[in-house]
Enzyme design. Sequence first.
Site, short mmCIF file in Angstrom:
data_model
loop_
_atom_site.label_atom_id
_atom_site.label_comp_id
_atom_site.label_asym_id
_atom_site.label_seq_id
_atom_site.Cartn_x
_atom_site.Cartn_y
_atom_site.Cartn_z
N LYS A 21 0.57 -1.01 0.15
CA LYS A 21 0.13 0.35 0.20
C LYS A 21 1.01 1.25 0.36
O LYS A 21 0.76 1.85 -0.34
CB LYS A 21 -0.83 -0.34 1.35
CG LYS A 21 -1.92 1.05 1.81
CD LYS A 21 -2.66 0.72 2.40
CE LYS A 21 -3.24 1.20 4.11
NZ LYS A 21 -2.71 2.30 4.23
N SER A 22 1.98 1.04 1.35
CA SER A 22 3.09 2.24 1.22
C SER A 22 3.47 2.84 -0.37
O SER A 22 3.86 3.89 -1.04
CB SER A 22 3.70 2.12 1.84
OG SER A 22 2.64 2.03 3.62
N ARG A 26 2.72 6.32 -3.28
CA ARG A 26 3.48 6.45 -3.82
C ARG A 26 4.07 6.82 -5.12
O ARG A 26 4.74 7.93 -5.94
CB ARG A 26 4.60 6.58 -2.68
CG ARG A 26 5.21 6.74 -1.56
CD ARG A 26 6.23 6.23 -0.72
NE ARG A 26 6.05 6.59 1.00
CZ ARG A 26 5.69 5.79 1.95
NH1 ARG A 26 4.46 5.94 1.58
NH2 ARG A 26 5.50 7.05 2.98
N ARG A 121 -8.52 11.95 12.83
CA ARG A 121 -6.82 12.24 12.85
C ARG A 121 -5.90 13.32 12.51
O ARG A 121 -6.89 14.12 12.18
CB ARG A 121 -7.02 10.82 11.95
CG ARG A 121 -6.93 9.23 12.12
CD ARG A 121 -6.28 8.13 10.59
NE ARG A 121 -5.64 7.99 11.04
CZ ARG A 121 -4.78 7.07 9.92
NH1 ARG A 121 -5.43 6.91 8.82
NH2 ARG A 121 -3.56 7.19 10.09
N ASP A 314 1.90 -1.47 12.08
CA ASP A 314 0.98 -1.69 11.67
C ASP A 314 0.67 -3.58 11.42
O ASP A 314 -1.12 -3.85 11.81
CB ASP A 314 0.22 -1.53 9.71
CG ASP A 314 0.87 0.12 9.15
OD1 ASP A 314 0.06 0.64 10.39
OD2 ASP A 314 1.06 0.38 9.02
N LYS A 341 -4.33 5.89 14.90
CA LYS A 341 -4.34 5.42 13.46
C LYS A 341 -5.82 5.32 13.14
O LYS A 341 -6.87 6.10 13.67
CB LYS A 341 -3.65 3.80 13.68
CG LYS A 341 -2.36 3.94 14.03
CD LYS A 341 -1.77 4.60 12.87
CE LYS A 341 -0.41 4.51 13.11
NZ LYS A 341 0.97 5.11 11.97
N ARG A 387 -7.28 -3.48 9.63
CA ARG A 387 -6.74 -4.26 9.91
C ARG A 387 -7.49 -4.86 11.33
O ARG A 387 -6.65 -6.20 11.49
CB ARG A 387 -5.34 -3.31 10.48
CG ARG A 387 -4.41 -2.90 9.25
CD ARG A 387 -2.96 -2.75 9.80
NE ARG A 387 -2.84 -1.99 8.24
CZ ARG A 387 -2.08 -1.94 7.43
NH1 ARG A 387 -2.09 -3.71 6.85
NH2 ARG A 387 -1.79 -1.71 6.22
O1 SPQ Z 1 -2.46 5.40 5.53
P1 SPQ Z 1 -3.08 4.70 7.23
O2 SPQ Z 1 -4.50 5.25 6.78
O3 SPQ Z 1 -1.88 6.14 7.70
O4 SPQ Z 1 -2.39 3.77 7.15
C1 SPQ Z 1 -1.71 2.71 7.60
C2 SPQ Z 1 -2.30 1.25 7.92
O5 SPQ Z 1 -2.52 1.01 9.13
O6 SPQ Z 1 -2.55 1.13 6.38
C3 SPQ Z 1 -1.49 3.55 9.59
F1 SPQ Z 1 -3.15 4.00 9.75
O7 SPQ Z 1 -0.10 3.02 7.45
C4 SPQ Z 1 0.64 4.27 7.64
C5 SPQ Z 1 1.64 3.38 8.93
O8 SPQ Z 1 0.79 3.49 10.33
C6 SPQ Z 1 0.96 4.02 6.38
C7 SPQ Z 1 2.72 5.11 5.79
C8 SPQ Z 1 2.55 5.61 5.21
O9 SPQ Z 1 2.32 4.53 3.79
O10 SPQ Z 1 3.79 5.98 5.05
C9 SPQ Z 1 3.37 4.95 7.27
C10 SPQ Z 1 2.58 4.81 8.66
O11 SPQ Z 1 1.48 6.08 9.54
P2 SPQ Z 1 2.69 6.88 10.10
O12 SPQ Z 1 2.05 7.87 10.68
O13 SPQ Z 1 4.05 5.98 11.54
O14 SPQ Z 1 3.82 7.32 9.34
#
Ligand code: SPQ
Length: 427
Positions: A21-22, A26, A121, A314, A341, A387
């Site tokens: 997903k990340s 991007r 959030r 996560d 989250k 999740r």
């Molecule tokens: O995108 P979102 O909603 O924040 O999704 C989450 C997840 O569980 O899928 C968090 F709730 O993932 C984030 C992760 O926790 C995705 C992410 C990223 O792609 O950069 C980074 C993490 O968050 P953070 O706040 O630590 O930067």
Amino acid sequence: MGKQLTPIQSLNGTIKVPGDKSISHRAVMFGSIAEGKTTINGFLTGEDCLSTISCFKKLGVNIEQDNEQVTVNGKGISGLKPPTEDLYVGNSGTTIRLMLGILANTPFTSVLTGDESIAKRPMNRVTQPLKQMGAEIEGNESGNKVPLQVKGGKTKGFHYHSPIASAQVKSAIILAGLKGDGTTSVTEPLKSRDHTERMLEAFGAKVECEGLTVSIHGGQELKGTHIEVPGDISSAAFFLVAGAIVPNSTITLQKVGLNPTRTGILDVLNQMGAEISYQNMNDEVSEPFGDLVIKTSSLKGTVIKGDLIPRLIDEIPIIALAATQAEGQTIIQDAQELRVKETDRIETVVNELKKMGADIEATEDGMIINGQTMLKGAPVQSHGDHRIGMMLSIASCIAEGETTLSNSEAIAVSYPTFYNQLERLSN
Ligand code: SPQ
């Protein structure tokens, strides 16, 4: 009416979990502000990443999607057009936070909104440093909550000492810095996932990483490229734990992303005594990947804290489930970020697993779990958190009797094929 889930005798077979997903987010974002064509293979078709595509389409970017293949025809950041409607990010924190960094350097005004969970959030972790860089952002609670209005302009170089280890904060600032004036850098207390740094280099940008500091010089152009998205280790985590706790199971997960900033789950499962083996490893690419084989294992309790936390943030809901099946106590600490989250994941994990009979208590920054407990089927809910929904579905596989999960649809945010793959493995 919730989804009825019944116990499963064993899980066996091979699956390829959907794209990371990340990395998928991007790839679309960087492709949209790059010059030329970007092709993406293995794109995650979950709702969060589709929200990112929809937002960039509203900014005038030509994006073609055919299932997991995506083509982004970028015209540079100056090719973005003023949106004629609000940019709706749905449930996706990554979309809104990274877009704030990009939109800070456009010559127009945009409004970002999201769903009920996004409305709760905190956004000031990103809007506050961006404002210090010169961005003009307004919104509820002085720019902490959506809807957020970004009046684009030109950011100036800045050094930010982030109080939290967050890839979203780091990425938003670095993306603003990429198009702003001067040099921008971010220092984090612990290393968070580094997909932005790796992918910006693949798009031809120069990014400097030294210890916990990432720096970028402003005014750099990105060039369209090809991005191969590996499987999402955060999705694989559900089947890694399922394979370990469901009797008589052996599961092979193909082409899972193994970026070291994301592999904390593997360290913890090894620490707990899980039988995991690695095959077909490829670490000569920007985002390393490999196949993981997991077998039913006897688990023991462990302590999870410190710099391990950002590497598995996560995965904590599914690790908590694994801990209910481990002998002895598991302590999770330094994980207060879980409270902001999609839901307060300390409260939702503890409350829902308690309904199934787990011995689990919340602490301010984590939880304490005493194993091994025989879980019982119960009416449970995802609270709209993908999740939590997947963790409870895996819990139902080993619980006695039937579990009813309400709001199971939330799972489509990151893993639309979750139940199909679970069913395939259980046959
Ligand atoms: O995108 P979102 O909603 O924040 O999704 C989450 C997840 O569980 O899928 C968090 F709730 O993932 C984030 C992760 O926790 C995705 C992410 C990223 O792609 O950069 C980074 C993490 O968050 P953070 O706040 O630590 O930067």
